[in-house]
Motif scaffolding. Structure first.
Motif, mmCIF file in Angstrom:
data_model
loop_
_atom_site.group_PDB
_atom_site.id
_atom_site.type_symbol
_atom_site.label_atom_id
_atom_site.label_comp_id
_atom_site.label_asym_id
_atom_site.label_seq_id
_atom_site.Cartn_x
_atom_site.Cartn_y
_atom_site.Cartn_z
ATOM 1 N N ALA A 173 91.799 -38.996 -22.553
ATOM 2 C CA ALA A 173 92.422 -38.775 -24.126
ATOM 3 C C ALA A 173 93.859 -38.984 -23.715
ATOM 4 O O ALA A 173 94.418 -39.666 -25.039
ATOM 5 C CB ALA A 173 92.516 -37.005 -24.441
ATOM 6 N N ILE A 174 94.811 -38.845 -22.653
ATOM 7 C CA ILE A 174 95.975 -38.960 -22.589
ATOM 8 C C ILE A 174 96.151 -41.109 -22.592
ATOM 9 O O ILE A 174 96.887 -41.432 -23.534
ATOM 10 C CB ILE A 174 96.545 -38.622 -22.378
ATOM 11 N N ALA A 175 95.730 -41.437 -21.657
ATOM 12 C CA ALA A 175 94.979 -42.947 -21.812
ATOM 13 C C ALA A 175 94.985 -43.701 -22.340
ATOM 14 O O ALA A 175 95.487 -44.407 -23.230
ATOM 15 C CB ALA A 175 94.536 -43.734 -20.527
ATOM 16 N N ALA A 176 93.587 -43.070 -23.159
ATOM 17 C CA ALA A 176 93.437 -44.213 -24.775
ATOM 18 C C ALA A 176 94.944 -43.875 -25.936
ATOM 19 O O ALA A 176 95.069 -44.944 -26.590
ATOM 20 C CB ALA A 176 92.602 -43.737 -25.596
ATOM 21 N N GLU A 177 95.441 -43.035 -26.337
ATOM 22 C CA GLU A 177 96.921 -42.574 -26.313
ATOM 23 C C GLU A 177 97.484 -43.488 -26.141
ATOM 24 O O GLU A 177 98.294 -44.427 -27.006
ATOM 25 C CB GLU A 177 97.425 -42.018 -26.922
ATOM 26 N N LEU A 178 97.417 -44.315 -24.587
ATOM 27 C CA LEU A 178 98.945 -44.614 -24.443
ATOM 28 C C LEU A 178 97.860 -46.649 -24.015
ATOM 29 O O LEU A 178 99.035 -46.987 -23.710
ATOM 30 C CB LEU A 178 99.363 -44.435 -22.796
ATOM 31 N N GLY A 179 97.147 -46.387 -24.616
ATOM 32 C CA GLY A 179 96.651 -47.710 -24.199
ATOM 33 C C GLY A 179 95.921 -48.928 -23.361
ATOM 34 O O GLY A 179 95.778 -49.729 -23.095
ATOM 35 N N LEU A 180 95.710 -47.588 -22.190
ATOM 36 C CA LEU A 180 95.386 -47.770 -20.945
ATOM 37 C C LEU A 180 93.785 -47.968 -21.115
ATOM 38 O O LEU A 180 93.135 -46.721 -21.559
ATOM 39 C CB LEU A 180 96.291 -46.531 -19.909
ATOM 40 N N GLU A 181 93.125 -48.481 -19.615
ATOM 41 C CA GLU A 181 91.870 -48.746 -19.773
ATOM 42 C C GLU A 181 91.346 -48.444 -18.322
ATOM 43 O O GLU A 181 92.164 -48.083 -17.375
ATOM 44 C CB GLU A 181 91.998 -49.871 -19.592
ATOM 45 N N ARG A 182 90.436 -47.369 -18.279
ATOM 46 C CA ARG A 182 90.157 -46.644 -17.288
ATOM 47 C C ARG A 182 89.314 -48.154 -16.405
ATOM 48 O O ARG A 182 88.201 -48.529 -17.410
ATOM 49 C CB ARG A 182 88.422 -46.184 -17.252
ATOM 50 N N TYR A 183 89.626 -48.354 -15.088
ATOM 51 C CA TYR A 183 89.355 -49.449 -14.619
ATOM 52 C C TYR A 183 88.619 -49.285 -12.966
ATOM 53 O O TYR A 183 88.255 -50.405 -12.600
ATOM 54 C CB TYR A 183 90.622 -50.813 -13.853
ATOM 55 N N MET A 184 88.087 -48.441 -12.567
ATOM 56 C CA MET A 184 87.860 -47.790 -11.386
ATOM 57 C C MET A 184 87.269 -46.312 -11.972
ATOM 58 O O MET A 184 87.589 -45.032 -12.197
ATOM 59 C CB MET A 184 89.498 -47.695 -10.947
ATOM 60 N N ASP A 185 85.805 -46.559 -11.600
ATOM 61 C CA ASP A 185 84.994 -44.997 -11.064
ATOM 62 C C ASP A 185 84.462 -45.164 -9.903
ATOM 63 O O ASP A 185 83.384 -45.569 -9.989
ATOM 64 C CB ASP A 185 84.724 -44.774 -12.478
ATOM 65 N N THR A 186 84.696 -44.614 -9.086
ATOM 66 C CA THR A 186 83.639 -45.195 -7.434
ATOM 67 C C THR A 186 82.939 -43.090 -7.698
ATOM 68 O O THR A 186 82.780 -43.346 -6.411
ATOM 69 C CB THR A 186 84.776 -45.130 -5.918
ATOM 70 N N GLY A 187 83.111 -42.617 -8.227
ATOM 71 C CA GLY A 187 82.315 -41.197 -8.320
ATOM 72 C C GLY A 187 83.149 -40.108 -7.551
ATOM 73 O O GLY A 187 82.826 -39.042 -7.377
#
Length: 122
Positions: A21-35
Motif C-alpha cells: 500500500a505504501i509502495a504504491a503511493e510512492l510509485g515503488l515497484e515490487r522487484y523481488m519476492d523469494t518466498g
C-alpha cells in the motif's frame, strides 16, 4: 550511501499488504519476492525497501531507536501514507503534524513493530 532498508518480518503476507500500500503511493515497484523476502524499489534509482524472514529462523524483533524515514512529496502525501499505514495493520507513533524543527511528519509502526516516519519539508 544507503541503498536499501530491510526489516525483519514474522509474517510476509501481512508485511506485504502493509508495504504494498505504501509502495504504491510512492510509485515503488515490487522487484523481488523469494518466498522468504520481498523488496520494493524506485525503478529510476534502484533504492529500495525490503522485508525478510530472519535468516537464523528466530523471530523478527524491533531495534530500539531504529527508524526508517520515507520522503514524501508534500504534506498531503504524508497524511495519505500515515492513513495507509494504519489501514493496513500499522500502529500510530505520532499523527501528522509540524514538528519542532519545522518539517511535517507522521510516525507509525509496521505490523511487526518496526518504526517508520513519513516527512515533507515545509
Amino acid at each position: 550511501m544507503i541503498v536499501n532498508v530491510c526489516f525483519g518480518a514474522n509474517d510476509l503476507a501481512r508485511g506485504a499488504k502493509f508495504y504494498d500500500a505504501i509502495a504504491a503511493e510512492l510509485g515503488l515497484e515490487r522487484y523481488m519476492d523469494t518466498g522468504k523476502a520481498i523488496g520494493w524499489r524506485n525503478p529510476a534509482v534502484g533504492i529500495g525497501l525490503a522485508i525478510t524472514l530472519p535468516f537464523d529462523g528466530q523471530p523478527a524483533t524491533v531495534g530500539n531507536g531504529t527508524m526508517a524515514t520515507i520522503g514524501a512529496a508534500n504534506r498531503e502525501q504524508v497524511d495519505k501514507i500515515y492513513a495507509l499505514a494504519l489501514a493496513n495493520g500499522g500502529s500510530d507513533e505520532g499523527p501528522p503534524g509540524v514538528r519542532a524543527n519545522g518539517f511535517y511528519a507522521a510516525y507509525f509502526r509496521d505490523p511487526d513493530g518496526n518504526k517508520l516516519n513519513a516527512f515533507a519539508m515545509a
